[in-house]
Design an enzyme around this catalytic site. Structure first.
Site, PDB file in Angstrom:
ATOM      1  N   HIS A  73       0.696  -1.415   0.240  1.00 26.72           N
ATOM      2  CA  HIS A  73       0.166  -0.024   0.052  1.00 26.72           C
ATOM      3  C   HIS A  73       0.878   0.954   0.062  1.00 26.72           C
ATOM      4  O   HIS A  73       2.032   1.578   0.388  1.00 26.72           O
ATOM      5  CB  HIS A  73      -1.222  -0.312   0.972  1.00 26.72           C
ATOM      6  CG  HIS A  73      -2.232  -1.130   1.383  1.00 26.72           C
ATOM      7  ND1 HIS A  73      -2.047  -2.297   1.386  1.00 26.72           N
ATOM      8  CD2 HIS A  73      -3.452  -1.005   0.680  1.00 26.72           C
ATOM      9  CE1 HIS A  73      -3.283  -3.176   1.709  1.00 26.72           C
ATOM     10  NE2 HIS A  73      -3.985  -1.825   0.791  1.00 26.72           N
ATOM     11  N   HIS A  74       0.296   2.079  -0.281  1.00 29.13           N
ATOM     12  CA  HIS A  74       1.128   3.801  -0.277  1.00 29.13           C
ATOM     13  C   HIS A  74       1.254   4.550   1.646  1.00 29.13           C
ATOM     14  O   HIS A  74       0.938   3.010   1.999  1.00 29.13           O
ATOM     15  CB  HIS A  74      -0.172   4.836   0.264  1.00 29.13           C
ATOM     16  CG  HIS A  74      -1.509   4.617   0.926  1.00 29.13           C
ATOM     17  ND1 HIS A  74      -1.396   5.262   1.328  1.00 29.13           N
ATOM     18  CD2 HIS A  74      -2.434   3.347  -0.140  1.00 29.13           C
ATOM     19  CE1 HIS A  74      -2.816   4.608   2.053  1.00 29.13           C
ATOM     20  NE2 HIS A  74      -3.559   3.990   1.238  1.00 29.13           N
TER      21      HIS A  74
ATOM     22  N   LYS B  25      -0.791   4.518   4.964  1.00 26.39           N
ATOM     23  CA  LYS B  25      -1.606   3.504   5.390  1.00 26.39           C
ATOM     24  C   LYS B  25      -1.114   3.023   6.878  1.00 26.39           C
ATOM     25  O   LYS B  25       0.008   2.762   7.329  1.00 26.39           O
ATOM     26  CB  LYS B  25      -1.644   2.545   4.304  1.00 26.39           C
ATOM     27  CG  LYS B  25      -2.308   1.266   5.212  1.00 26.39           C
ATOM     28  CD  LYS B  25      -2.831   0.281   4.394  1.00 26.39           C
ATOM     29  CE  LYS B  25      -3.875  -1.124   4.897  1.00 26.39           C
ATOM     30  NZ  LYS B  25      -5.241  -0.258   5.103  1.00 26.39           N
TER      31      LYS B  25
END
EC number: 1.17.1.8
Lengths: 251, 251, 251, 251
Positions: free
Chosen positions: B141-142, B145
C-alpha cells in the site's frame, strides 16, 4: 514419470506400493536398484503374472498412448481403479471405457494435466472472466518450446471464451507499429508467448477493469508438480463409481 | 463515493437515475452542476419529500455509519432495495434489518467491500488453500497507510485459516537474523506489509508446493473499481427476496 | 503539465517560483486562483513584459512543439536556463540551440521523458543486455493507447540493440499456432503489448540465461512521476555550461 | 561445482580444458567416466605432479575455505591466474594474495557470488537508490532455508545504505496489528523473507516514488547460473595484472 510415481506412492503414509509394472524391466524386486534398497516390492514385466499374484486398489499409468487404452481396460477388468496421465484417447475410447467402468461400478480418472495449480488457474480464470471480460494471457516457457501459444494457454482461452464469448479488446483504432506486437488474437482475447532460457513453464492470466486488475499466475518448475495431483486422484477414485475425465472434477 | 455512484448509474444503459439524496445539497436539480448539464434529475435534501414524489427500485447508500442503519430501514420501509457500502453495522442491526427485509420480501445488500476483484481474490485463495496449505500474503500500500497488515490481508488469512487450520511454515529451525524478516504470523501463515509512495492498494497471495507455485494478485488503483460491484449488486438485489451481507454471495 | 510544474516548484524548499507565463491567462496574480491563495506570484501573458520585471535562473517549459523552439531560444537570450519537456525538435534546431547555449555558457536540458524510473530502466536494460543477450519486452498500457509497441518499448529495444546487435531468439523451428503469439520482432528481440482497462503505463524488460532470470520493471501511475525528474534537472542545469539532450545525462 | 565447471570449460569454444585436479580422484583420465567418453584430459590427485606436466592460463577453484588460500597461492606461484569461488578469506589473506599477484603481474579473481544477474541486481539497486530513497526488499526462497533475511538481501541493503543512509520509511504513526508485519528494519529500509516449497532463490528490490515504481528482480533456478560468471571471469583475468575481489569489478 514412472520413477516420480513410484517415489510419490512410497512417500504417502496412507499408500502402499503393491507392485511395479514395467514391460522392459530387468529386475524382479525394486530393491535391486540401489536407490530403493529396503523396499521389497515386486517388479513385473508381465501384466498377466501381476494380476495373478497382486491385489491392488489403484492402477497408476503414464505410458504411451498406444498402450494406455489397453492398460486402462486391463485395470478395470482386474478390479483396479485406473489413474491415467496419458493424452490422445479418442472420444470413442473414452466413451467405451466410461461405460465399462459404470457397469463395474469402479471409479477412475483420465487426465491430460495433473498439475493442481494449473487446473485451478484455469478454473479461476474462467470464473473471473464473468466479471472481467477484458483479459490477456502471457505464457512464458524455456527457449526450446516449439509451439506458441502453449497448449495450456489455448485451453485457458477456450474456457474463458465459453464464459464471455467474442469481445474485441484494445482501442478499435489501435495500430501495430511492428507486426505481432498485440499478440495472438483468440476471439478478441490476446495471447503473448515469451521464450527465454532459464524459464520452465509459467502462465499469467491478467484481467483489467476500471480502476483495478486481477492476476492469476501459475509457475511450474518440474514434474514433481504433477505428483500432488496424482496422489489426490488416487484417493478420489476410491470414492466414485465410474471413470471420469479431467482433474478439475476432483477440485 | 456519492459522485462515483451518480456517474455509474448515469453510464449504465439499463439503469435510470430516479433522484439524488444529499442532506447538504444546495441544488434542486442535478443539472445546476456544470458537469451534469443536460441531466434533469431531482436532488433532495429531505428523505420524506423524496419518497412522496419518487418511485425507485434501488437505494444506493455509502453514507456514514450513524446514518446508514437509519437509511437502510427507511429504504425498505418505502419499497426500495438497499445497496449499502457502509461498514460498522452491529450484528444486532444486521439481524434486525435482515428479518425486516424477509417480512417485506425485498432484496438488498450490505457489503464492506465492493471491489469484485478483491472478493474474487479472497474466494480463489480460500479454494486454493485446500490443495496448497503453504501460503504467504504480501500486501502493498501507499506510505500513508497506518495499519499493517491491511484489513483485506487479515480477512484473506482468516478465510484461508478456515480451510487449512493451523500449519507452521518455513523450516522448524529457521532463524531471523533481523527481527521481523519472516513477517507477521497468523496461525503459521506469514503476512508481509510493504509501504511505498506511488503504490495504491495491492495484494498478492502466493502458494507453493513441490515444483510449482500459484499466485493470485489484486491491484486496486482507484475508487472506480468499486462501481462494477455496485452495478452488479443493483441488478442482483432485484432477483432476491431478502437482505444479504457480503458481495461474495453474488459472485 | 503547467499546473504540475507550478505545484512542484512551490513544494521544493530550495526553489522559489519567480513567475508564471501563460499566453492565455486571465489572472495577473497566481493567488486569484482559489487553490493558490496566499501565493503572491505574478502571472504573465506576455514574455516581453515578464523579462523586463523578472529575474530567474531557470525556465521550465512543457508547451507545444511549435512554441517550444521559440521559447527555448527566448529563455537563453534572457539568461534563463531552459528545462524543456517538449518533443519534436529537429536535429538542426537542437544543434543550433546547443551551439547558442555554449556561446553564452548557459546550462539547459531538453528531454522527451522526465520519468527518472523509466530512464533508469532503459539504462539498466542496456547494461544487462551485455551479459544477457536473450531478452523480451512486455509493455502494458490502458486500453485507449493507439500505438503498439509504445515509444518507450521501441526506445528500450533500440538501446539494447546497440549493445547486443542482431540475435535471433526462441527455437529456430518454433511455430506460431495463432499468428502474432511470439510478438513483434525487433532484430530478434520480441516485444509484447498488453492493453487493458485499469492499467496506466508499465514496462517489464525480462532477461533469461541458463538457470537464472533478471527483470527490470517500471510502473508509471500518473504525471506526478515526471516532477522528480524536472526538479532534479532544475538543479543540474545550474552546474553545467551548455544545453544537453536527454535526462540520462544527469543520472 | 567441480562438475559444473568442468562442463562449462568443455562447452566454451575458445576454452581448452588443460587438466582436472581432484585430491580424491580414482581416475587418471576424464574419459574413464562414462559421461566424458571422448575427452582425453588428464586428472591429477597431486598438485605438484600437475604443474610439472601441465601449462595453463587459468586455475578455477571452488574448494573448501581451508584449501582455497593454499590453492590460490599455489596457482599464482605456478603462473596460473586464479578464479576462486570460495568465501571465507580473511582480510589479511586477501591483502597478501593481492600484493603477491601484483609482484607477479598476474590477474585473478576471488568472488563470493558468480551469478551475473545477482551482481547486476545489486549494482542497479544501489544506483536507483540515489533517486528513489524509498525501497523495500522481498527475498523468496525454498522452505528449507534457515536464515532470514538471505545473505544477498543483507548485502543489497548494505549497498543501498551506502547510497542513501538512514531513512525511516512508512508513516511515522504506522502500527503493526500483528508483530512483524512490516518486516525486518535495516536503517529504515524494510526486508521481507518469504519461504515456500517450490521456490528456489529469488529477490525483488522495489522502489517507490510519487506516481511511479521501479522493480529489479533476480530469479535463480540452479547452479548453472554461476557458470556464465565463471566463464566471463576466466576471460577477464587474462586482461588484468593483479588479483581483484568481487565479480562486480568485471561488469
Amino acid at each position: 514419470m514412472g520413477t516420480a510415481c513410484t517415489n510419490m506412492v512410497l512417500r504417502q503414509e496412507d499408500f502402499s506400493l503393491a507392485a511395479v509394472y514395467d514391460p522392459f524391466a530387468n529386475e524382479k524386486q525394486l530393491n535391486e536398484l540401489p536407490q530403493y534398497a529396503g523396499n521389497s516390492v515386486r517388479v513385473y514385466s508381465d501384466k498377466a503374472a501381476l494380476v495373478k499374484e497382486i491385489d491392488a486398489d489403484v492402477w497408476i499409468d503414464f505410458s504411451r498412448p498406444d498402450a494406455a487404452y489397453e492398460n486402462t481396460r486391463f485395470a478395470l477388468e482386474n478390479g483396479m481403479r485406473p489413474v491415467i496421465g496419458t493424452t490422445g484417447f479418442s472420444s470413442k475410447q473414452l466413451e467405451e471405457l466410461t461405460n465399462y467402468s459404470k457397469e463395474l461400478g469402479l471409479g477412475g480418472l483420465i487426465a491430460p494435466n495433473f498439475a493442481i495449480g494449473a487446473v485451478l488457474m484455469m478454473e479461476f480464470a474462467a470464473k473471473a472472466a464473468k466479471y472481467f471480460p477484458d483479459v490477456e494471457i502471457m505464457e512464458l516457457h524455456h527457449e526450446n518450446k516449439l509451439d506458441a501459444p502453449s497448449g495450456t494457454a489455448i485451453k485457458t482461452a477456450e474456457l474463458i471464451y465459453e464464459v464471455r464469448g467474442d469481445h474485441p479488446q484494445g482501442h478499435p483504432e489501435e495500430k501495430e507499429l511492428i507486426e505481432g506486437a498485440r499478440g495472438a488474437d483468440y476471439h478478441g482475447m490476446k495471447i503473448h508467448s515469451v521464450r527465454l532460457p532459464g524459464l520452465v513453464a509459467h502462465q499469467q492470466v491478467q484481467f483489467g477493469s476500471a480502476g483495478e486488475g486481477l492476476i492469476i499466475r501459475h509457475d511450474s518448475y518440474d514434474r514433481d508438480s504433477f505428483m500432488n495431483g496424482v496422489a489426490l486422484s488416487c484417493r478420489k477414485v476410491m470414492e466414485i463409481d465410474r471413470l471420469i475425465y479431467g482433474l478439475e472434477n476432483f477440485l
